[in-house]
Every structure is written in structure tokens, then in C-alpha cells.
Design a protein around this motif. Structure first.
Motif, PDB file in Angstrom:
ATOM      1  N   ASP A   1      23.977  40.927  51.213  1.00 44.66           N
ATOM      2  CA  ASP A   1      23.574  42.241  50.733  1.00 44.66           C
ATOM      3  C   ASP A   1      22.302  42.080  49.919  1.00 44.66           C
ATOM      4  OD1 ASP A   1      24.403  41.154  48.327  1.00 44.66           O
ATOM      5  OD2 ASP A   1      26.161  42.430  48.116  1.00 44.66           O
TER       6      ASP A   1
ATOM      7  N   ASP B   1      32.725  37.517  43.760  1.00 48.28           N
ATOM      8  CA  ASP B   1      32.405  38.858  43.255  1.00 48.28           C
ATOM      9  C   ASP B   1      33.624  39.681  42.855  1.00 48.28           C
ATOM     10  OD1 ASP B   1      29.696  38.406  43.473  1.00 48.28           O
ATOM     11  OD2 ASP B   1      29.281  40.157  44.711  1.00 48.28           O
TER      12      ASP B   1
ATOM     13  N   THR C   1      33.357  42.956  46.081  1.00 48.25           N
ATOM     14  CA  THR C   1      32.587  42.849  47.325  1.00 48.25           C
ATOM     15  C   THR C   1      33.153  41.774  48.249  1.00 48.25           C
ATOM     16  OG1 THR C   1      30.585  43.533  46.150  1.00 48.25           O
ATOM     17  CG2 THR C   1      30.284  42.476  48.285  1.00 48.25           C
TER      18      THR C   1
ATOM     19  N   THR D   1      36.557  42.720  50.008  1.00 51.89           N
ATOM     20  CA  THR D   1      36.328  43.780  50.989  1.00 51.89           C
ATOM     21  C   THR D   1      35.720  43.202  52.264  1.00 51.89           C
ATOM     22  OG1 THR D   1      36.016  45.411  49.219  1.00 51.89           O
ATOM     23  CG2 THR D   1      35.186  45.990  51.405  1.00 51.89           C
ATOM     24  N   ALA D   2      34.735  42.306  52.103  1.00 54.77           N
ATOM     25  CA  ALA D   2      34.132  41.644  53.265  1.00 54.77           C
ATOM     26  C   ALA D   2      35.157  40.791  53.995  1.00 54.77           C
ATOM     27  CB  ALA D   2      32.951  40.783  52.816  1.00 54.77           C
TER      28      ALA D   2
ATOM     29  N   ALA E   1      34.809  50.086  43.765  1.00 55.43           N
ATOM     30  CA  ALA E   1      35.516  49.898  45.043  1.00 55.43           C
ATOM     31  C   ALA E   1      37.018  49.725  44.888  1.00 55.43           C
ATOM     32  CB  ALA E   1      34.949  48.696  45.815  1.00 55.43           C
TER      33      ALA E   1
END
Length: 401
Positions: free
Chosen positions: A55, A148, A154, A157-158, A317
């Protein structure tokens, strides 16, 4: 039971992990620690895959390790390698040391990340090694270690959106090893972060009557929110219990002012002041509804004191999560946990954790961990008890087999 050398190897590996400064705010040394974990996993016979998520902040590597033991189901052991920043020296028993140069003192490991969450990495791999040496298992073990977590999730989620598919594996149940050791977590709070910018009119501190001091208004605004929104938000109670020794028996909503930023000189009244806040909401609630309720409270408070404000919500998130306490997997976890901790306590975590990604996909999820109140996670002299690491490792071994 594992031999003393196996237990000692786990502790020494934990200390190696702590020695790597994986500051989440800078994604510092992410690749270094992922390669160290990969090498450890491969040395005990696990297959590995490194997922690379990119990102605007750069690369974020996630490590996935697994072993097919012929079981019908797969169990994911989830942890994270990133930590919050730390400044030293730390001092204990008259000894000074760097937060990333761990110390063993009176049965505890001291160092940044020792509890949150690098002990989870060490005990997960140790548990897998013991189970693999035994040869029979109820679950095929998967170890996933993400980055993270401390700055919004992050990495996990990835992992859920693509990393596990890249590795060609899919979990049937998940244990998030990032919690307290005194209960089995069946949920966790949702998290909302944000800033409130209060605008005024700057000027010389010798002539305050010709300025409109945003700091004064920020103080009044904070007081309005703490006596208004915070009190109402605290009345929102979850269906699931709070952790032991909590002031409220059910998981409840919490609001905190966590940052105040304004001014650069003593003799200058600034034109802006910023208040940072943290909202923890129960997983029974919808995140967007909580945000709208906060916006209404902020609007009412700013009108009352005549403040010109701007709200900036930061996307964390994390919407929180819950697993049905009557789920068969929860019962299995409780049975293993009771053998080693002597309790069948269940609760929701007061903090957020990465379980939300899998629970929201309908995968049975629980949380366990080594992070006691005395561990002082995120604070000075963060530490973890060695006997808690061993008991949690043995709980995971029992669950896997």
C-alpha cells in the motif's frame, strides 16, 4: 510433556523475537522478523508462505506456516509481530536495559512485545512442534503471523482476503492468541478513532481578549463529551460477559480522550486545537450507528459552547466480533483451557483484536493469550510470565490433539 530443553528453546526464541524492533508506526524491520519466523517454522517441518501486501506505506509481509497431519479440520493460530514504539532505558532491580534487549527476571521476560504479542508467536510454533512430533491430531495446525495489528488491522485483513488463498489453505476454526490468560474470549470490542479540530482566532497571549482561544473551547468540549456522550455510551451493554474483575458485568461501551495537541509557543494563542479520542463499542452494535450517535453528541456539545469544530474519523477497520458460546468449538476450547488453567470463564475482550475478520466470515473464533494486567502491555517494563507461556502452549497442544 515437553522436555526442559524444548521449553527453554521456546523462551530463547521469544527473546530473539523481542530483540527485533518491529515498530508498527514505521513498519520497522518487518521483513527481518518474518524471515526469522519462517526459518523457525521450516526448521520444525512446516511448509511456509510469505504473503506481501503493498500500500502507500510500502510492503507488509504476513507469514503463514502449516502442516497437514491428516486431520479433517484445520485450526488457525493467529498472532502479530508488530509492536507499539518504546523508549528506553527501562529500569528494574537497579538494572538499566533497552526495551529491545530483553531480560529474564524472577520468572518473567521483560521487553517490548514480550507479552503483546511475540510470546504468542513462540508458543504457537512450540505447540505445533510438539503435536507434529506426536503424529496424530484433531486439527491440522496453521500458524499465521501478521503485521500492522497495532495500527488498524491491515495485515489480518490482507491475510483473510488473499493470503490464505495464496497458500491454498482454509481454516475451520481460529484462535487469536492476543488476549488475557484468565478467560476464553468469545468476542471483542469494536474500535473507532478520530480527531476533533477546534478552530478559534490566534493572537498574542498578552491580549487574550482580542483572540478566541481554541484550547479553552477544546477543554469545555472534552468535558461536555465526557459527561454526556461517554455516560450514555457506557449504558450500552453486550450479551457477553466482561473480563473478570471488570467494573461492569457485561461488556460495555467506553469513550476516552487520548490526545490533545495545540500551540507551539508559550506566548502565542494558537488558532487551532486538536482532541484525539478512542471509542470502544460492544460487538452487538453496528459501527456506523455508533459513529452517527457520536456525531450527534458532538454537534450538540459544540453548539452549546459555540465552538467551530471539524470531525475526522480514522478508519480502524475493526467492528468488533462475537462467537456463540454454545458453539462446539468454543466447548472444545473451554475443555482444553480448563485442564491447564482450572477455569471455564468466558468473556469479551475490552480491547480490539484481529478475530473480527474471521468471526465476521462465520468461522468459529476465540481468543486466548498471555497478556495479564501486570504485563503492562504498551507501557514501560512490558513483560510476560514464563509459566503462563508454558500453560498457554500446553492448552493449544491439547486443543490440537
Amino acid at each position: 510433556m515437553p522436555s526442559l530443553s524444548e521449553d527453554e528453546g521456546m523462551i530463547l526464541f521469544l527473546m530473539d523475537l523481542v530483540r527485533i524492533d518491529t515498530n508498527a508506526s514505521e513498519r520497522r524491520n518487518y521483513w527481518e522478523i518474518v524471515k526469522l519466523i519462517r526459518d523457525r517454522a521450516e526448521s520444525i517441518g512446516m511448509r511456509t508462505h510469505i504473503q506481501v501486501f503493498r500500500d502507500e506505506r510500502g510492503d507488509l509481509p504476513n507469514l503463514i506456516a502449516w502442516k497437514d497431519l491428516g486431520a479433517e479440520k484445520n485450526l488457525l493460530l493467529l498472532s502479530h509481530y508488530d509492536v507499539v514504539p518504546a523508549k528506553g532505558p527501562w529500569r528494574i532491580n537497579g538494572m538499566e536495559f533497552d526495551p529491545f534487549d530483553p531480560r529474564r527476571v524472577d520468572g518473567r521476560i521483560y521487553g517490548r512485545g514480550a507479552a503483546d504479542d511475540k510470546s504468542a508467536i513462540a508458543l504457537s510454533l512450540s505447540a505445533c512442534q510438539i503435536v507434529m512430533e506426536g503424529g496424530e491430531a484433531e486439527y491440522n495446525p496453521i500458524v499465521a503471523v501478521v503485521g500492522d495489528e497495532e495500527v488498524g488491522g491491515t495485515g489480518v485483513t490482507a491475510l483473510a482476503d488473499g493470503g490464505l488463498d495464496e497458500a491454498g489453505i482454509r481454516p475451520d476454526a481460529v484462535v487469536v492468541i492476543d488476549a488475557a490468560p484468565d478467560f476464553v474470549g468469545i468476542g471483542a470490542s469494536g474500535v473507532i478513532h478520530g480527531d476533533i479540530i477546534v478552530r478559534g482566532r490566534g493572537g498574542h497571549a498578552g491580549r487574550p481578549f482580542s483572540s478566541l482561544n481554541p484550547i479553552n473551547m477544546a477543554i469545555k468540549l472534552a468535558d461536555e463529551l465526557l459527561t454526556g456522550f461517554s455516560q450514555i455510551h457506557a449504558m450500552k451493554l453486550s450479551k457477553i460477559p466482561s473480563p473478570p474483575d471488570s467494573p461492569v458485568p457485561k461488556l460495555w461501551g467506553r469513550f476516552s480522550i487520548t490526545k490533545v495537541e495545540a500551540g507551539t509557543q508559550h506566548n502565542v494563542i494558537p488558532s487551532e486545537a486538536t482532541i484525539g479520542f478512542d471509542i470502544r463499542f460492544i460487538p452487538d452494535e453496528d459501527k456506523e450507528e455508533v459513529i452517527e450517535r457520536f456525531k450527534a453528541a458532538l454537534s450538540a456539545a459544540s453548539c452549546k459552547i459555540g465552538a467551530d469544530v471539524e470531525l475526522k474519523i480514522k478508519d480502524t477497520a475493526n467492528p468488533g466480533w462475537m462467537t456463540d458460546p454454545d458453539n462446539d468449538f468454543v466447548r472444545d476450547v473451554l475443555a482444553s483451557y480448563e485442564k491447564h488453567f482450572g477455569s471455564r470463564a468466558i468473556a469479551g475482550s475490552l480491547g480490539g483484536n484481529d478475530g473480527f475478520v474471521f468471526a465476521r466470515k462465520g468461522i468459529p473464533t476465540v481468543s486466548l493469550g498471555t497478556i495479564e494486567i501486570e504485563s503492562n502491555a504498551h507501557g514501560e517494563l512490558e513483560n510476560v510470565r514464563e509459566d503462563i507461556i508454558l500453560k498457554m502452549r500446553d492448552t493449544i497442544v491439547d486443543l490440537l490433539t
